[in-house]
Write a protein that holds these residues in place. Structure first.
Motif, PDB file in Angstrom:
ATOM      1  N   TYR A   1       0.829  -1.203   0.000  1.00 36.21           N
ATOM      2  CA  TYR A   1       0.000   0.000   0.000  1.00 36.21           C
ATOM      3  C   TYR A   1       0.868   1.259   0.000  1.00 36.21           C
ATOM      4  CZ  TYR A   1      -4.047  -2.927   0.924  1.00 36.21           C
ATOM      5  OH  TYR A   1      -5.039  -3.878   0.816  1.00 36.21           O
ATOM      6  N   PRO A   2       0.326   2.363  -0.495  1.00 43.42           N
ATOM      7  CA  PRO A   2       1.096   3.617  -0.535  1.00 43.42           C
ATOM      8  C   PRO A   2       1.509   4.059   0.867  1.00 43.42           C
ATOM      9  CG  PRO A   2      -0.871   3.785  -1.902  1.00 43.42           C
ATOM     10  CD  PRO A   2      -1.006   2.525  -1.116  1.00 43.42           C
ATOM     11  N   GLU A   3       2.617   4.693   0.938  1.00 45.28           N
ATOM     12  CA  GLU A   3       3.132   5.182   2.217  1.00 45.28           C
ATOM     13  C   GLU A   3       2.483   6.512   2.565  1.00 45.28           C
ATOM     14  OE1 GLU A   3       7.355   6.696   2.968  1.00 45.28           O
ATOM     15  OE2 GLU A   3       7.497   4.585   3.582  1.00 45.28           O
ATOM     16  N   ALA A   4       2.005   6.633   3.801  1.00 43.31           N
ATOM     17  CA  ALA A   4       1.394   7.877   4.265  1.00 43.31           C
ATOM     18  C   ALA A   4       2.485   8.868   4.673  1.00 43.31           C
ATOM     19  CB  ALA A   4       0.462   7.598   5.440  1.00 43.31           C
ATOM     20  N   SER A   5       2.060  10.080   5.027  1.00 37.95           N
ATOM     21  CA  SER A   5       3.028  11.115   5.407  1.00 37.95           C
ATOM     22  C   SER A   5       3.809  10.735   6.655  1.00 37.95           C
ATOM     23  CB  SER A   5       2.300  12.446   5.631  1.00 37.95           C
ATOM     24  OG  SER A   5       1.290  12.299   6.619  1.00 37.95           O
ATOM     25  N   CYS A   6       3.231   9.821   7.472  1.00 40.95           N
ATOM     26  CA  CYS A   6       3.902   9.364   8.684  1.00 40.95           C
ATOM     27  C   CYS A   6       4.890   8.234   8.410  1.00 40.95           C
ATOM     28  CB  CYS A   6       2.870   8.906   9.710  1.00 40.95           C
ATOM     29  SG  CYS A   6       1.847   7.537   9.130  1.00 40.95           S
ATOM     30  N   LYS A   7       5.076   7.901   7.125  1.00 40.62           N
ATOM     31  CA  LYS A   7       5.992   6.859   6.683  1.00 40.62           C
ATOM     32  C   LYS A   7       5.502   5.454   7.007  1.00 40.62           C
ATOM     33  CE  LYS A   7       8.764  10.055   5.277  1.00 40.62           C
ATOM     34  NZ  LYS A   7       8.873  10.355   3.828  1.00 40.62           N
ATOM     35  N   ARG A   8       4.212   5.332   7.294  1.00 38.68           N
ATOM     36  CA  ARG A   8       3.635   4.023   7.551  1.00 38.68           C
ATOM     37  C   ARG A   8       2.607   3.687   6.478  1.00 38.68           C
ATOM     38  NH1 ARG A   8       2.899   3.143  14.102  1.00 38.68           N
ATOM     39  NH2 ARG A   8       5.046   3.687  14.688  1.00 38.68           N
ATOM     40  N   LYS A   9       2.265   2.383   6.397  1.00 34.70           N
ATOM     41  CA  LYS A   9       1.359   1.929   5.354  1.00 34.70           C
ATOM     42  C   LYS A   9       0.160   1.189   5.952  1.00 34.70           C
ATOM     43  CE  LYS A   9       5.080   1.196   1.975  1.00 34.70           C
ATOM     44  NZ  LYS A   9       5.719   0.193   1.062  1.00 34.70           N
ATOM     45  N   PHE A  10      -0.957   1.258   5.237  1.00 36.16           N
ATOM     46  CA  PHE A  10      -2.135   0.468   5.592  1.00 36.16           C
ATOM     47  C   PHE A  10      -1.832  -1.005   5.336  1.00 36.16           C
ATOM     48  CE2 PHE A  10      -6.078  -1.634   4.255  1.00 36.16           C
ATOM     49  CZ  PHE A  10      -6.871  -1.403   5.373  1.00 36.16           C
ATOM     50  N   GLN A  11      -2.486  -1.896   6.091  1.00 36.70           N
ATOM     51  CA  GLN A  11      -2.266  -3.330   5.923  1.00 36.70           C
ATOM     52  C   GLN A  11      -3.601  -4.038   5.694  1.00 36.70           C
ATOM     53  OE1 GLN A  11       0.475  -5.101   8.881  1.00 36.70           O
ATOM     54  NE2 GLN A  11       0.827  -3.023   9.615  1.00 36.70           N
ATOM     55  N   SER A  12      -3.620  -4.952   4.738  1.00 35.58           N
ATOM     56  CA  SER A  12      -4.871  -5.624   4.359  1.00 35.58           C
ATOM     57  C   SER A  12      -5.423  -6.526   5.457  1.00 35.58           C
ATOM     58  CB  SER A  12      -4.658  -6.447   3.083  1.00 35.58           C
ATOM     59  OG  SER A  12      -3.651  -7.427   3.289  1.00 35.58           O
ATOM     60  N   LYS A  13      -4.626  -6.908   6.436  1.00 35.99           N
ATOM     61  CA  LYS A  13      -5.100  -7.794   7.497  1.00 35.99           C
ATOM     62  C   LYS A  13      -6.259  -7.176   8.271  1.00 35.99           C
ATOM     63  CE  LYS A  13      -1.896  -6.164  11.108  1.00 35.99           C
ATOM     64  NZ  LYS A  13      -0.817  -6.561  12.042  1.00 35.99           N
ATOM     65  N   TYR A  14      -6.340  -5.854   8.279  1.00 33.55           N
ATOM     66  CA  TYR A  14      -7.408  -5.186   9.021  1.00 33.55           C
ATOM     67  C   TYR A  14      -8.778  -5.387   8.374  1.00 33.55           C
ATOM     68  CZ  TYR A  14      -3.744  -2.933  11.751  1.00 33.55           C
ATOM     69  OH  TYR A  14      -2.671  -2.696  12.577  1.00 33.55           O
ATOM     70  N   PHE A  15      -8.816  -5.737   7.097  1.00 35.25           N
ATOM     71  CA  PHE A  15     -10.092  -6.037   6.451  1.00 35.25           C
ATOM     72  C   PHE A  15     -10.756  -7.240   7.113  1.00 35.25           C
ATOM     73  CE2 PHE A  15      -8.298  -3.960   2.457  1.00 35.25           C
ATOM     74  CZ  PHE A  15      -9.096  -2.838   2.576  1.00 35.25           C
TER      75      PHE A  15
END
Length: 229
Positions: free
Chosen positions: A90-104
């Motif tokens: 997933y694209p990197e946010a401004s905080c340098k972290r990414k969303f993860q599909s496991k949360y779905f």
């Protein structure tokens, strides 16, 4: 190619394919990978492609949520289910972290927007009132999307346990419990159209019979039926 895997299910094995895992989910699958080397051995593996963002995707919650669904739309929306975008990265946010599909899998109401890299609540979009949408929570989870990717786990847990969310989940659960209402959301329009066509056919047939009876009466012709037996 497209393959149906259940009510409303679609599988696309090409670029930007859609996957539906049964009634109630539409999934966009894209992935990042280098092309596999060509071999003589046949393979059934779905080819991987680069991420391609679709501008103005009507299923993207960032654009879709600008429309407020009416009460009569809810059964169809519940039956269709949320829009899930599965990416290998997933694209990197401004905080340098990414969303993860496991949360779905952890939160059945969760949606992620490819266009804004923000998360949304599908249940709250469907069931929230205008007053709820105007609140800070409503703006975050329904209208604009939550951008707290840096503390995603806590943000999801907090929303899941909030009274705002629970009230909307309760409203949706009453619709889910009525399976007939959900099924009618799919087959209702088609059944009505078929019924109307049958009525029109019968009306024309009845009108033809009436004309025949009038013709026989005016001509003094006895109506007879030959019996061949």
């Amino acid at each position: 190619g497209l393959v149906g895997t259940g009510m409303g299910g679609l599988v696309g094995t090409g670029m930007g394919g859609l996957v539906g895992t049964g009634m109630g989910t539409s999934t966009s699958i894209c992935s990042i990978s280098s092309p596999s080397p060509t071999t003589d051995t046949p393979t059934t593996e779905i080819p991987k492609v680069d991420i391609i963002a679709t501008p103005n995707d009507p299923n993207d919650p960032a654009s879709r949520n600008k429309t407020i669904p009416s009460g009569t739309d809810l059964p169809a929306l519940v039956a269709r289910g949320r829009h899930i975008v599965l990416l290998t990265s997933y694209p990197e946010a401004s905080c340098k972290r990414k969303f993860q599909s496991k949360y779905f899998d952890m939160y059945p109401w969760l949606e992620w927007s490819l266009s804004t890299n923000r998360i949304f609540c599908y249940d709250c979009w469907m069931a929230s009132s205008n007053e709820q949408r105007a609140t800070q929570v409503g703006q975050c989870w329904v209208v604009s999307g939550c951008r707290r990717i840096n503390n995603l786990k806590q943000a999801l847990k907090k929303h899941d346990e909030s009274n705002f969310h629970k009230s909307n989940v309760f409203r949706i659960s009453t619709i889910k419990s009525n399976r007939n209402e959900i099924v009618n959301a799919f087959i209702g329009p088609r059944a009505v159209a078929k019924q109307q066509a049958e009525k029109e056919k019968n009306r024309k047939y009845a009108a033809y019979l009436v004309k025949c009876v009038v013709f026989l009466a005016e001509g003094g012709i006895a109506k007879r039926v030959e019996k061949n037996y």
